[in-house]
Design a protein around this motif. Structure first.
Motif, mmCIF file in Angstrom:
data_model
loop_
_atom_site.group_PDB
_atom_site.id
_atom_site.type_symbol
_atom_site.label_atom_id
_atom_site.label_comp_id
_atom_site.label_asym_id
_atom_site.label_seq_id
_atom_site.Cartn_x
_atom_site.Cartn_y
_atom_site.Cartn_z
ATOM 1 N N TRP B 23 0.844 -1.205 0.000
ATOM 2 C CA TRP B 23 0.000 0.000 0.000
ATOM 3 C C TRP B 23 0.880 1.257 0.000
ATOM 4 O O TRP B 23 0.528 2.259 -0.607
ATOM 5 C CB TRP B 23 -0.915 0.010 1.220
ATOM 6 N N LYS B 24 2.001 1.212 0.652
ATOM 7 C CA LYS B 24 2.913 2.358 0.672
ATOM 8 C C LYS B 24 3.369 2.674 -0.748
ATOM 9 O O LYS B 24 3.411 3.832 -1.165
ATOM 10 C CB LYS B 24 4.114 2.051 1.573
ATOM 11 N N PHE B 27 0.474 4.235 -2.586
ATOM 12 C CA PHE B 27 0.275 5.625 -2.164
ATOM 13 C C PHE B 27 1.337 6.535 -2.801
ATOM 14 O O PHE B 27 1.051 7.673 -3.174
ATOM 15 C CB PHE B 27 0.330 5.736 -0.642
ATOM 16 N N ASP B 28 2.560 6.044 -2.884
ATOM 17 C CA ASP B 28 3.632 6.846 -3.487
ATOM 18 C C ASP B 28 3.342 7.114 -4.960
ATOM 19 O O ASP B 28 3.525 8.232 -5.450
ATOM 20 C CB ASP B 28 4.982 6.138 -3.343
ATOM 21 N N GLU B 31 0.828 9.775 -5.209
ATOM 22 C CA GLU B 31 1.398 11.092 -4.910
ATOM 23 C C GLU B 31 2.177 11.617 -6.117
ATOM 24 O O GLU B 31 2.067 12.799 -6.454
ATOM 25 C CB GLU B 31 2.313 10.990 -3.681
ATOM 26 N N ARG B 34 -0.316 12.913 -8.713
ATOM 27 C CA ARG B 34 -0.908 14.208 -8.351
ATOM 28 C C ARG B 34 0.117 15.332 -8.541
ATOM 29 O O ARG B 34 -0.208 16.401 -9.072
ATOM 30 C CB ARG B 34 -1.377 14.193 -6.893
ATOM 31 N N ILE B 60 -2.758 17.222 2.129
ATOM 32 C CA ILE B 60 -3.796 16.225 1.930
ATOM 33 C C ILE B 60 -4.722 16.220 3.138
ATOM 34 O O ILE B 60 -4.248 16.134 4.279
ATOM 35 C CB ILE B 60 -3.177 14.824 1.742
ATOM 36 N N ILE B 63 -8.072 10.803 2.087
ATOM 37 C CA ILE B 63 -7.909 9.890 0.958
ATOM 38 C C ILE B 63 -8.882 8.735 1.134
ATOM 39 O O ILE B 63 -8.955 8.126 2.200
ATOM 40 C CB ILE B 63 -6.465 9.353 0.871
ATOM 41 N N ASP B 64 -9.612 8.448 0.064
ATOM 42 C CA ASP B 64 -10.431 7.231 -0.009
ATOM 43 C C ASP B 64 -9.821 6.380 -1.106
ATOM 44 O O ASP B 64 -9.634 6.866 -2.225
ATOM 45 C CB ASP B 64 -11.881 7.556 -0.384
ATOM 46 N N CYS B 65 -9.495 5.144 -0.813
ATOM 47 C CA CYS B 65 -8.903 4.310 -1.841
ATOM 48 C C CYS B 65 -9.393 2.874 -1.711
ATOM 49 O O CYS B 65 -9.789 2.417 -0.642
ATOM 50 C CB CYS B 65 -7.379 4.364 -1.795
ATOM 51 N N LYS B 67 -8.481 -1.097 -3.308
ATOM 52 C CA LYS B 67 -7.618 -1.944 -4.126
ATOM 53 C C LYS B 67 -8.493 -2.886 -4.945
ATOM 54 O O LYS B 67 -9.407 -3.520 -4.417
ATOM 55 C CB LYS B 67 -6.655 -2.759 -3.276
#
Lengths: 121, 137
Positions: B23-24, B27-28, B31, B34, B60, B63-65, B67
């Motif tokens: 997940w990291k 997320f990267d 980012e 964006r 930020i 965040i809604d995410c 998978k």
């Protein structure tokens, strides 16, 4: 409901050039706390694997301070869990996380049923 | 709606012992998508310049995410970013991260603009807003 408390120190490597915790590192802390939940439930060779995450960022975290991640297992059904996490540093709430996760075998990643059924109260 | 697209690849640093992108890592990538979208929308305003010149930081708020599938080492990663909504002090970005096999994750990101010194909300700079509004749904 079942609650678990996980503590960690906020380190320099948790931060970015804005001087605060890099937003994605809260997900790393969340994962650490979830691993502690698995240990706390005395489960072996499994992991709590988030499928859906909502994270709200409240206050910035800074290096050198302690962070507490309070994880609440709100509901379990089969292999699925609804989980809430609150990340605090001192008096400040840094972030709140809501997630849906699947309990999976660590090696095969196949779903594993929770040993106990929890319902939202 | 204009969709901004960047490509990357799953590197070792993006993965964990389950053999998947973490997940990291996801997320990267989001980012990076964006950041490059904001840079593309207004080339004269690097994040560092916006911070040092106008004293404005982009932060930020939520965040809604979700998978959808997993990404693995060496997969080509495509990050698509678009502006869903821009308001006076904040904006919402939609994102989709995919590999050649399909969608990996979907994001909805709420970002706000704050004064670097006071940390209080500030209005989006006019030229920045104009560039972002041109991309909004």
């Amino acid at each position: 409901m079942t609650e678990f408390r996980y503590m960690r120190k906020i380190r320099l490597h948790d931060t970015d050039c804005g001087g605060i915790v890099y937003h994605a590192n809260y997900i790393v802390w969340s994962e650490e706390a979830l691993a502690d939940v698995v240990s706390g439930l005395a489960l072996e060779n499994v992991l709590l694997d988030p499928d859906e995450i909502r994270i709200e960022y409240m206050r910035p975290g800074t290096a050198g301070r302690d962070a507490e991640i309070l994880t609440t297992l709100e509901e379990t059904s089969g292999s699925c869990a609804v989980i809430r996490q609150i990340i605090r540093s001192g008096e400040d709430t840094l972030a709140e996380i809501s997630l849906k996760a699947v309990l999976r075998s660590y090696t095969e990643l196949s779903p594993v049923e929770f040993p106990v059924k929890l319902t939202h109260s | 709606m204009k969709i901004f697209r960047i490509e990357s690849r799953v590197y070792f640093s993006d993965t964990d012992a389950t053999g998947r992108a973490s997940w990291k890592g996801i997320f990267d990538w989001a980012e990076h998508g964006r950041t490059e979208m904001l840079r593309s929308a207004n080339p004269g305003h690097l994040q560092s310049e916006l911070a040092s010149g106008d004293g404005i930081l982009t932060v930020i708020k939520a965040i809604d995410c979700r998978k959808v599938s997993d990404a693995h080492l060496d997969d080509k990663v495509i990050v698509e970013t678009w502006m869903e909504r821009i308001q006076r002090f904040s904006c919402t970005l939609g994102q989709r991260i995919s590999t050649e096999r399909g969608t990996v994750a979907e994001f909805s990101v709420k970002a706000a603009f704050i004064d670097r010194g006071t940390k209080h909300p500030v209005m989006v700079p006019d030229d920045f807003r104009k560039a972002l509004e041109d991309d909004a749904v």
